[in-house]
Design a protein around this motif. Sequence first.
Motif, PDB file in Angstrom:
ATOM      1  N   ALA A 154       0.897  -1.078   0.048  1.00  0.00           N
ATOM      2  CA  ALA A 154       0.040   0.024   0.006  1.00  0.00           C
ATOM      3  C   ALA A 154       1.002   1.197   0.242  1.00  0.00           C
ATOM      4  O   ALA A 154       0.516   2.248  -0.679  1.00  0.00           O
ATOM      5  CB  ALA A 154      -0.870   0.185   1.321  1.00  0.00           C
ATOM      6  N   SER A 155       1.662   1.298   0.695  1.00  0.00           N
ATOM      7  CA  SER A 155       2.714   2.504   0.867  1.00  0.00           C
ATOM      8  C   SER A 155       3.580   2.727  -0.361  1.00  0.00           C
ATOM      9  O   SER A 155       3.944   3.837  -0.548  1.00  0.00           O
ATOM     10  CB  SER A 155       3.640   2.567   2.113  1.00  0.00           C
ATOM     11  N   TYR A 156       4.031   1.535  -0.950  1.00  0.00           N
ATOM     12  CA  TYR A 156       4.844   1.803  -2.048  1.00  0.00           C
ATOM     13  C   TYR A 156       4.367   2.410  -2.999  1.00  0.00           C
ATOM     14  O   TYR A 156       4.776   3.449  -3.816  1.00  0.00           O
ATOM     15  CB  TYR A 156       5.049   0.446  -2.630  1.00  0.00           C
ATOM     16  N   ILE A 157       2.928   2.252  -3.601  1.00  0.00           N
ATOM     17  CA  ILE A 157       2.350   3.022  -4.629  1.00  0.00           C
ATOM     18  C   ILE A 157       1.540   4.313  -3.921  1.00  0.00           C
ATOM     19  O   ILE A 157       1.660   5.300  -4.435  1.00  0.00           O
ATOM     20  CB  ILE A 157       1.237   2.049  -5.374  1.00  0.00           C
ATOM     21  N   GLY A 158       1.132   4.175  -2.774  1.00  0.00           N
ATOM     22  CA  GLY A 158       0.370   5.206  -2.059  1.00  0.00           C
ATOM     23  C   GLY A 158       1.156   6.419  -2.003  1.00  0.00           C
ATOM     24  O   GLY A 158       0.790   7.620  -2.403  1.00  0.00           O
ATOM     25  N   ALA A 197      -3.447  -2.499  -4.836  1.00  0.00           N
ATOM     26  CA  ALA A 197      -4.469  -2.119  -5.509  1.00  0.00           C
ATOM     27  C   ALA A 197      -5.648  -1.037  -4.856  1.00  0.00           C
ATOM     28  O   ALA A 197      -5.883  -0.080  -5.527  1.00  0.00           O
ATOM     29  CB  ALA A 197      -5.234  -3.206  -6.123  1.00  0.00           C
ATOM     30  N   ILE A 198      -5.554  -1.302  -3.625  1.00  0.00           N
ATOM     31  CA  ILE A 198      -6.563  -0.394  -2.790  1.00  0.00           C
ATOM     32  C   ILE A 198      -6.063   0.919  -2.720  1.00  0.00           C
ATOM     33  O   ILE A 198      -6.610   2.031  -2.822  1.00  0.00           O
ATOM     34  CB  ILE A 198      -6.955  -0.856  -1.659  1.00  0.00           C
ATOM     35  N   ALA A 199      -4.620   1.007  -2.433  1.00  0.00           N
ATOM     36  CA  ALA A 199      -4.191   2.371  -2.221  1.00  0.00           C
ATOM     37  C   ALA A 199      -3.928   2.887  -3.706  1.00  0.00           C
ATOM     38  O   ALA A 199      -4.325   4.338  -3.920  1.00  0.00           O
ATOM     39  CB  ALA A 199      -2.492   2.122  -1.828  1.00  0.00           C
ATOM     40  N   THR A 200      -4.035   2.260  -4.927  1.00  0.00           N
ATOM     41  CA  THR A 200      -4.261   2.821  -5.965  1.00  0.00           C
ATOM     42  C   THR A 200      -5.662   3.426  -6.352  1.00  0.00           C
ATOM     43  O   THR A 200      -5.624   4.542  -6.636  1.00  0.00           O
ATOM     44  CB  THR A 200      -3.651   1.852  -7.202  1.00  0.00           C
ATOM     45  N   THR A 222      -1.871   5.732   0.644  1.00  0.00           N
ATOM     46  CA  THR A 222      -1.638   4.537   1.476  1.00  0.00           C
ATOM     47  C   THR A 222      -2.668   4.486   2.717  1.00  0.00           C
ATOM     48  O   THR A 222      -3.353   3.598   2.979  1.00  0.00           O
ATOM     49  CB  THR A 222      -0.362   4.685   2.543  1.00  0.00           C
ATOM     50  N   ALA A 223      -3.181   5.755   3.321  1.00  0.00           N
ATOM     51  CA  ALA A 223      -4.377   5.555   3.965  1.00  0.00           C
ATOM     52  C   ALA A 223      -5.672   4.947   3.489  1.00  0.00           C
ATOM     53  O   ALA A 223      -6.223   4.451   4.390  1.00  0.00           O
ATOM     54  CB  ALA A 223      -4.576   6.833   4.609  1.00  0.00           C
ATOM     55  N   ALA A 224      -5.716   5.027   2.340  1.00  0.00           N
ATOM     56  CA  ALA A 224      -7.057   4.407   1.775  1.00  0.00           C
ATOM     57  C   ALA A 224      -6.975   2.847   1.919  1.00  0.00           C
ATOM     58  O   ALA A 224      -8.065   2.357   2.403  1.00  0.00           O
ATOM     59  CB  ALA A 224      -7.144   4.628   0.112  1.00  0.00           C
ATOM     60  N   ALA A 225      -5.938   2.168   1.913  1.00  0.00           N
ATOM     61  CA  ALA A 225      -5.710   0.882   2.086  1.00  0.00           C
ATOM     62  C   ALA A 225      -5.991   0.557   3.532  1.00  0.00           C
ATOM     63  O   ALA A 225      -6.712  -0.399   3.859  1.00  0.00           O
ATOM     64  CB  ALA A 225      -4.592   0.114   1.306  1.00  0.00           C
TER      65      ALA A 225
END
Lengths: 335, 341
Positions: free
Chosen positions: A136-140, A229-232, A237-240
């Motif tokens: 999550a944090s990698y893409i977020g 995927a969720i962070a995208t 990141t917080a979205a995930a």
Amino acid sequence: MNLVRAELERLAVRRFVQLMLALLVLAFAVTAVTTLVGSHRPSPTEVAEAQQAAAQERQALEATYQRCLAAVRGTLPPEEADSFPDDCTAFDSAQRDRLPVAADHLQGVFNFANQARPLLYFLILFLVLFGFLVGASYIGADLSTGGVVNLLIWRPRRIAVFGAKLGTLLGALTVVSVLASAAYLGAFWLVGQTAGMPGVTDGDFWPSLGLLWARGVVLVLFAATAGFAIATLGRRTAAALGAVTAYAVVWELGLRVVMEVVNIPRGEDWMLSTYLDAWLTGEARLADATTCQGVSGYCDGSYQLGWGLGLAVLLALTGGLTVAAFAAFRRRDLI
Amino acid sequence: MSAVIEIEGLRKTFRGPYRSRQVAVDGFDLLVGRGEIHGFLGPNGSGKTTTLRALLGLVRADAGRMRLFGEDVPRRSAAVAGRVGAIVETPQFFGNFTGHRTLRLLALAGGVPTRRVDEVLEQVGLRGRGQDEVKGYSLGMRQRLAVASALLKEPELLILDEPANGLDPGGIREMRDLMRDLADAGVTVLLSSHILGEIQLICDHVTIISRGRQVAAGPVEGVLAGHDQHEWRVGVPEQGRAAELLRRAGLPVDEHPGHLVVGGVPDAGEISRLLGEQGLWVRELMPLRPDLESVFLELTGDGMERPELPGPAYEPAPAGPGEGRLIDLDVTVDDARGARA
């Protein structure tokens, strides 16, 4: 290939990733050292006493089974026979997963064969958490700080960039999982050899442990993909983290309570945790009280869900999230 | 001169909450020729950054046609990406990466030799700070790092969105010199900035956008000339009488302490003739040419009434052929040039 190399380096030098790796090493070290300090090699006397205690326990189990059979045959006094069901399978030693062994009665002795599965579950749990957060944090972080924009100005191929990021993440996580598992299980195997007991590790032990490990690694990759995927989709990141927290509170806790209150049949079938359990352990054993309504006599109301269904549900969920994330990233305005 | 950037009829609408829609760019055109240093001006929210993002394929245009080096973008963006260096707004970098590592990772991702990293750090004056973490950089240093990232590819086209953000005066001058050097080396520069004086100093062409539409475009001198009101600062004894005289001649006159501002007169000789015939001898006669800021404010709808005093918006311009004869010089041509610089 250059893009993958760059992404791998970017991933490796991220402070969050380094922090999580440090926590991983710390948790492993604390567990291993605590086990080492709290374990000792058993003396011959301790072993003999443990073997005797295990034999007595096995005899007690057999005696209970025989009394149950006697109750079914009607040769037991009624007041004693009432405490046994009509079917004695549950008391049959031959039907049990395992019989009591000497190791169960050795206090302060680490037994690798006995403890390997719980230890592996702990490792998998940590790696799943690690994979989800890092994914999550990698893409977020890249989306919220504009790192992706920088990259797309250089490589204006969104699908390739997104795919390279996800591929790099999954590849790196696989390597970390393999190395961490080898180090972790290797450390405890050594503890068992030097300061405890290796236990019975022949026959089905290693294939069974290997299967559990493989399932665990797949679960780690599912978790990382879902976090990514969720962070995208949520652009940060917080979205995930929010999505998982909301799911856990609203669905796994809230809906479970509602289902129990209104007595919905097989409510567990609606929970993701059921399929995680089915996949990881090979079979989820569940109870459904509604099937016993109106049944007189013994009814355990249990049923099983196999690993195949668990895998199918996890694949569908992760696959759906990934396709949605690719589609969103491909079309999204990056502002 | 062949076009490096061609944008025709670009339109972009953003959808907001509750089905609201905001037109960011509304049929915008832009043409940037090879070798130009092209200023791109517009107030906040006018569609500048959206235009640049659309050109770079970061936002999806609703309509219009865009080309870079003759290739349709974003469809063929990958084919020209290696020739374009860009920064859009203030780029963010990971604070715990060093400047060198930040550029190295970009170079790796873009297939650029990593030896370029040291070269561009040198070019933007960050050579000595390359091994420091970006979180220790000032805003100006981050801006330099961003420019360095855009230069890594040795681009033929450099798109810079507010590159002077956060730079001190020395840094702004260095950035200006850098751009001149790049232009001399044949790099085309599209420069978006709010610092209008910088644009006027550095750019040879300009496009002004307002409310998503192009409101002016062309060579800087041409755009300024198009908005020349033919105004003159006139110093004369008996100012009230002189003003009355000029008004009777049909000229718009504003009275200011110590001087008049007279408009609508292409030839300064007309003013001195009218006043001289009545025995009023002009001691100061200086053309007031619009600068980019005044044109910008006028065109973008943020225009104000002409200021009470000729100030930053209207500044004295050097005399051109056939105009600006200075009589009874209080202000010399050199003074006027000094004021401009």
